[in-house]
Design an enzyme around this catalytic site. Sequence first.
Site, PDB file in Angstrom:
ATOM      1  N   ASN A 141      -2.989  59.142  22.345  1.00 44.51           N
ATOM      2  CA  ASN A 141      -2.033  58.135  22.766  1.00 44.51           C
ATOM      3  C   ASN A 141      -0.726  58.466  22.070  1.00 44.51           C
ATOM      4  O   ASN A 141      -0.515  58.096  20.919  1.00 44.51           O
ATOM      5  CB  ASN A 141      -2.527  56.741  22.389  1.00 44.51           C
ATOM      6  CG  ASN A 141      -1.539  55.647  22.748  1.00 44.51           C
ATOM      7  OD1 ASN A 141      -0.464  55.912  23.295  1.00 44.51           O
ATOM      8  ND2 ASN A 141      -1.892  54.419  22.430  1.00 44.51           N
TER       9      ASN A 141
ATOM     10  N   LYS B 245      -1.544  58.275  18.198  1.00 44.47           N
ATOM     11  CA  LYS B 245      -2.864  57.817  17.784  1.00 44.47           C
ATOM     12  C   LYS B 245      -3.865  58.722  18.460  1.00 44.47           C
ATOM     13  O   LYS B 245      -3.683  59.123  19.613  1.00 44.47           O
ATOM     14  CB  LYS B 245      -3.099  56.367  18.200  1.00 44.47           C
ATOM     15  CG  LYS B 245      -2.171  55.400  17.508  1.00 44.47           C
ATOM     16  CD  LYS B 245      -2.349  54.003  18.042  1.00 44.47           C
ATOM     17  CE  LYS B 245      -1.278  53.117  17.441  1.00 44.47           C
ATOM     18  NZ  LYS B 245      -0.989  51.981  18.278  1.00 44.47           N
TER      19      LYS B 245
ATOM     20  N   ARG C  82      -3.630  58.642  27.190  1.00 40.57           N
ATOM     21  CA  ARG C  82      -3.120  57.350  27.638  1.00 40.57           C
ATOM     22  C   ARG C  82      -1.661  57.556  28.038  1.00 40.57           C
ATOM     23  O   ARG C  82      -0.885  58.179  27.324  1.00 40.57           O
ATOM     24  CB  ARG C  82      -3.225  56.342  26.500  1.00 40.57           C
ATOM     25  CG  ARG C  82      -2.753  54.937  26.865  1.00 40.57           C
ATOM     26  CD  ARG C  82      -1.409  54.653  26.300  1.00 40.57           C
ATOM     27  NE  ARG C  82      -0.953  53.310  26.628  1.00 40.57           N
ATOM     28  CZ  ARG C  82      -0.067  52.669  25.910  1.00 40.57           C
ATOM     29  NH1 ARG C  82       0.423  53.221  24.821  1.00 40.57           N
ATOM     30  NH2 ARG C  82       0.342  51.490  26.277  1.00 40.57           N
TER      31      ARG C  82
ATOM     32  N   ASP D 295      -1.560  53.044  32.204  1.00 44.30           N
ATOM     33  CA  ASP D 295      -1.491  51.588  32.047  1.00 44.30           C
ATOM     34  C   ASP D 295      -1.222  50.919  33.384  1.00 44.30           C
ATOM     35  O   ASP D 295      -1.802  49.883  33.698  1.00 44.30           O
ATOM     36  CB  ASP D 295      -0.354  51.198  31.099  1.00 44.30           C
ATOM     37  CG  ASP D 295      -0.704  51.350  29.631  1.00 44.30           C
ATOM     38  OD1 ASP D 295      -1.750  51.935  29.311  1.00 44.30           O
ATOM     39  OD2 ASP D 295       0.109  50.886  28.807  1.00 44.30           O
TER      40      ASP D 295
END
Length: 180
Positions: free
Chosen positions: A10, A17, A89, A146
């Site tokens: 991410n 992350k 992500r 997302d």
Amino acid sequence: MSDKLILVLNCGSSSVKGAVLDSTNGEVLLSCLAEKLHLPDARIIFKANGEKHTVSLAEKPDHTGAVEALMAELEARKLDKRIGAVGHRVVQGAEKFTHPTLLTEEVVQQIDDLSPLAPLHNPAHVQGMRAAMHKWPSLPQVAIFDTAFHSTMPEEAWRYAIPYDLADKYSIRRYGFHGT
């Protein structure tokens, strides 16, 4: 423990992350947080087996440097050759990406082209994707968006009260975020 592991990345606006997961049981074998990117005191913190250690990113304090530091940590722990897939992500997939998508250079370029819709995030995601694809060119790498979670909203929920032609021309709509 499975022989194949999943790396999840991410790459955010000022952080990275990451986690390495056992593909059979979801156990987190290693996690990391790179923070203060683009600042002189950028660092990455690794956590495994209940212990933490920090590595300075001062020489390369950007997203690429953070992902490279993660890869070096994976090599040091002999986990790099066990990575079987990478998940990324991504904040903004617009109307183009409404499902998890296998990465190719063309897809990465399309994600980069959507940067005006998420100027602090998509360029960072792209840096992480390119670094991981360079390290593991033959591994399946998937982007999870997302905006995909919210792509099934009915039109009355995503359409703003502005002229349709402007909304369509400039991709102005409610996308919704943090759906992953």
